[in-house]
Design a protein around this motif. Structure first.
Motif, PDB file in Angstrom:
ATOM      1  N   UNK A   6       0.844  -1.190   0.000  1.00 41.84           N
ATOM      2  CA  UNK A   6       0.000   0.000   0.000  1.00 41.84           C
ATOM      3  C   UNK A   6       0.882   1.245   0.000  1.00 41.84           C
ATOM      4  N   UNK A   7       0.569   2.183  -0.870  1.00 39.28           N
ATOM      5  CA  UNK A   7       1.409   3.380  -0.971  1.00 39.28           C
ATOM      6  C   UNK A   7       0.912   4.438   0.002  1.00 39.28           C
ATOM      7  N   UNK A   8       1.262   4.259   1.255  1.00 35.60           N
ATOM      8  CA  UNK A   8       0.711   5.109   2.298  1.00 35.60           C
ATOM      9  C   UNK A   8       1.480   6.413   2.457  1.00 35.60           C
ATOM     10  N   UNK A   9       2.777   6.384   2.240  1.00 34.16           N
ATOM     11  CA  UNK A   9       3.561   7.582   2.514  1.00 34.16           C
ATOM     12  C   UNK A   9       3.709   8.448   1.268  1.00 34.16           C
ATOM     13  N   UNK A  10       3.884   9.728   1.541  1.00 38.16           N
ATOM     14  CA  UNK A  10       4.098  10.690   0.459  1.00 38.16           C
ATOM     15  C   UNK A  10       5.348  10.336  -0.331  1.00 38.16           C
ATOM     16  N   UNK A  11       6.386   9.920   0.358  1.00 42.66           N
ATOM     17  CA  UNK A  11       7.637   9.596  -0.325  1.00 42.66           C
ATOM     18  C   UNK A  11       7.491   8.383  -1.233  1.00 42.66           C
ATOM     19  N   UNK A  12       6.780   7.387  -0.778  1.00 41.19           N
ATOM     20  CA  UNK A  12       6.556   6.211  -1.628  1.00 41.19           C
ATOM     21  C   UNK A  12       5.773   6.586  -2.881  1.00 41.19           C
ATOM     22  N   UNK A  13       4.755   7.399  -2.705  1.00 41.30           N
ATOM     23  CA  UNK A  13       3.957   7.817  -3.858  1.00 41.30           C
ATOM     24  C   UNK A  13       4.812   8.585  -4.855  1.00 41.30           C
ATOM     25  N   UNK A  14       5.668   9.463  -4.342  1.00 37.68           N
ATOM     26  CA  UNK A  14       6.540  10.245  -5.223  1.00 37.68           C
ATOM     27  C   UNK A  14       7.535   9.336  -5.942  1.00 37.68           C
ATOM     28  N   UNK A  15       8.079   8.344  -5.230  1.00 39.96           N
ATOM     29  CA  UNK A  15       9.024   7.421  -5.853  1.00 39.96           C
ATOM     30  C   UNK A  15       8.353   6.625  -6.968  1.00 39.96           C
ATOM     31  N   UNK A  16       7.169   6.108  -6.704  1.00 39.50           N
ATOM     32  CA  UNK A  16       6.491   5.320  -7.733  1.00 39.50           C
ATOM     33  C   UNK A  16       6.085   6.173  -8.927  1.00 39.50           C
ATOM     34  N   UNK A  20       7.268   5.255 -12.623  1.00 43.02           N
ATOM     35  CA  UNK A  20       6.293   5.129 -13.714  1.00 43.02           C
ATOM     36  C   UNK A  20       6.717   5.932 -14.937  1.00 43.02           C
ATOM     37  N   UNK A  21       7.292   7.111 -14.689  1.00 42.36           N
ATOM     38  CA  UNK A  21       7.646   8.015 -15.787  1.00 42.36           C
ATOM     39  C   UNK A  21       9.097   7.876 -16.215  1.00 42.36           C
ATOM     40  N   UNK A  22       9.826   6.930 -15.645  1.00 38.22           N
ATOM     41  CA  UNK A  22      11.268   6.864 -15.878  1.00 38.22           C
ATOM     42  C   UNK A  22      11.594   6.480 -17.314  1.00 38.22           C
ATOM     43  N   UNK A  53      14.885   7.214   4.188  1.00 38.93           N
ATOM     44  CA  UNK A  53      16.223   7.523   3.673  1.00 38.93           C
ATOM     45  C   UNK A  53      16.518   6.776   2.371  1.00 38.93           C
ATOM     46  N   UNK A  54      16.429   5.445   2.319  1.00 39.07           N
ATOM     47  CA  UNK A  54      16.698   4.786   1.034  1.00 39.07           C
ATOM     48  C   UNK A  54      15.735   5.186  -0.078  1.00 39.07           C
ATOM     49  N   UNK A  55      14.507   5.543   0.270  1.00 41.40           N
ATOM     50  CA  UNK A  55      13.561   5.997  -0.753  1.00 41.40           C
ATOM     51  C   UNK A  55      14.026   7.333  -1.333  1.00 41.40           C
ATOM     52  N   UNK A  56      14.453   8.254  -0.468  1.00 43.71           N
ATOM     53  CA  UNK A  56      14.947   9.559  -0.949  1.00 43.71           C
ATOM     54  C   UNK A  56      16.201   9.387  -1.807  1.00 43.71           C
ATOM     55  N   UNK A  57      17.133   8.538  -1.355  1.00 47.65           N
ATOM     56  CA  UNK A  57      18.374   8.342  -2.097  1.00 47.65           C
ATOM     57  C   UNK A  57      18.088   7.703  -3.455  1.00 47.65           C
ATOM     58  N   UNK A  58      17.159   6.773  -3.491  1.00 48.03           N
ATOM     59  CA  UNK A  58      16.780   6.146  -4.763  1.00 48.03           C
ATOM     60  C   UNK A  58      16.239   7.182  -5.731  1.00 48.03           C
ATOM     61  N   UNK A  59      15.353   8.044  -5.246  1.00 46.22           N
ATOM     62  CA  UNK A  59      14.790   9.089  -6.107  1.00 46.22           C
ATOM     63  C   UNK A  59      15.893  10.020  -6.616  1.00 46.22           C
ATOM     64  N   UNK A  60      16.848  10.353  -5.748  1.00 40.26           N
ATOM     65  CA  UNK A  60      17.964  11.220  -6.166  1.00 40.26           C
ATOM     66  C   UNK A  60      18.818  10.542  -7.230  1.00 40.26           C
ATOM     67  N   UNK A  61      19.051   9.258  -7.062  1.00 37.99           N
ATOM     68  CA  UNK A  61      19.866   8.510  -8.031  1.00 37.99           C
ATOM     69  C   UNK A  61      19.182   8.442  -9.395  1.00 37.99           C
ATOM     70  N   UNK A  62      17.873   8.241  -9.381  1.00 36.98           N
ATOM     71  CA  UNK A  62      17.117   8.209 -10.639  1.00 36.98           C
ATOM     72  C   UNK A  62      17.278   9.524 -11.394  1.00 36.98           C
ATOM     73  N   UNK A  63      17.302  10.646 -10.662  1.00 37.96           N
ATOM     74  CA  UNK A  63      17.386  11.963 -11.298  1.00 37.96           C
ATOM     75  C   UNK A  63      18.809  12.319 -11.705  1.00 37.96           C
ATOM     76  N   UNK A  64      19.796  11.742 -11.034  1.00 38.97           N
ATOM     77  CA  UNK A  64      21.176  12.190 -11.179  1.00 38.97           C
ATOM     78  C   UNK A  64      22.027  11.293 -12.070  1.00 38.97           C
ATOM     79  N   UNK A  65      21.711  10.012 -12.118  1.00 34.26           N
ATOM     80  CA  UNK A  65      22.563   9.072 -12.848  1.00 34.26           C
ATOM     81  C   UNK A  65      22.676   9.459 -14.323  1.00 34.26           C
ATOM     82  N   UNK A  66      23.893   9.509 -14.853  1.00 34.32           N
ATOM     83  CA  UNK A  66      24.068   9.860 -16.270  1.00 34.32           C
ATOM     84  C   UNK A  66      23.663   8.738 -17.228  1.00 34.32           C
ATOM     85  N   UNK A  67      23.491   7.539 -16.687  1.00 32.47           N
ATOM     86  CA  UNK A  67      23.017   6.404 -17.499  1.00 32.47           C
ATOM     87  C   UNK A  67      21.733   5.878 -16.882  1.00 32.47           C
ATOM     88  N   UNK A  68      20.806   5.367 -17.697  1.00 33.56           N
ATOM     89  CA  UNK A  68      19.536   4.879 -17.151  1.00 33.56           C
ATOM     90  C   UNK A  68      19.747   3.738 -16.153  1.00 33.56           C
TER      91      UNK A  68
END
Length: 203
Positions: A6-16, A20-22, A53-68
């Protein structure tokens, strides 16, 4: 809609939403099941909302990584603290491949030796020798933790790690990120900013 956790937290919803759009296809269902699996552990014994913490870092990595990034990268990112949290050997092997386990092992510092300068240099050199991608991830991991230093009284060791081990390598890998991290470090260590922030939090 996706089945699984269940996507209860704001951070989880933002990550998903990001997944979805990656730009490359990420197995959303597998990530959902992994998060459900991780939620089965009592991480709050370490500190509240531990998985943020790992959810935030994952989102940052998705935005920052120079390769998919791939699904395996996201699984690694969400699980990167598993060894330090004492649950690596209890994670379902369906999620944690030998390659992911190897990355987690490489990224986990021996806390009993972390203030040994020689050991610390070897630890960060090992990450760097693994790949620029893993070092970028480690930088983002440290960056996320640094945001909270404005509320902490730190030992000089913590600052030395960033200044001596992380920023010089990041200046080669991603100069803009390195410059941002350097500015953030100065900001969170500024005594007047620390005082002002703590006063606002105590109101």
């Amino acid at each position: 809609n996706h089945t699984g956790v269940p996507r209860e937290s704001r951070m989880e919803k933002a990550l998903f939403a990001e997944l979805d759009a990656y730009q490359s296809r990420i197995d959303i269902e597998r990530i959902s099941l992994l998060l459900a699996h991780l939620k089965g552990f009592d991480f709050d014994r370490i500190y509240p909302r531990y998985l943020n913490h790992p959810i935030r870092v994952t989102a940052s990595w998705l935005r920052t990584s120079p390769v998919p990034l791939a699904t395996e990268d996201v699984i690694f990112s969400l699980s990167h603290n598993a060894k330090e949290a004492g649950v690596l050997d209890r994670l379902d092997a369906a999620f944690i491949s030998p390659e992911i386990r190897s990355r987690i092992e490489t990224l986990t510092i021996d806390r009993s030796r972390e203030k040994d300068v020689s050991y610390r240099h070897s630890f960060y050199r090992l990450i760097q020798s693994h790949s620029d991608a893993l070092f970028l991830f480690k930088c983002l991991d440290k960056l996320d933790n640094t945001f909270w230093w404005v509320m902490s009284d730190l030992e000089e060791y913590h600052v030395a790690v960033v200044e001596q081990e992380v920023l010089p390598v990041m200046n080669r890998i991603d100069p803009r990120l390195s410059a941002y991290f350097s500015r953030l470090l100065k900001h969170v260590l500024n005594p007047s900013i620390k005082k002002r922030y703590r006063q606002t939090q105590s109101v």
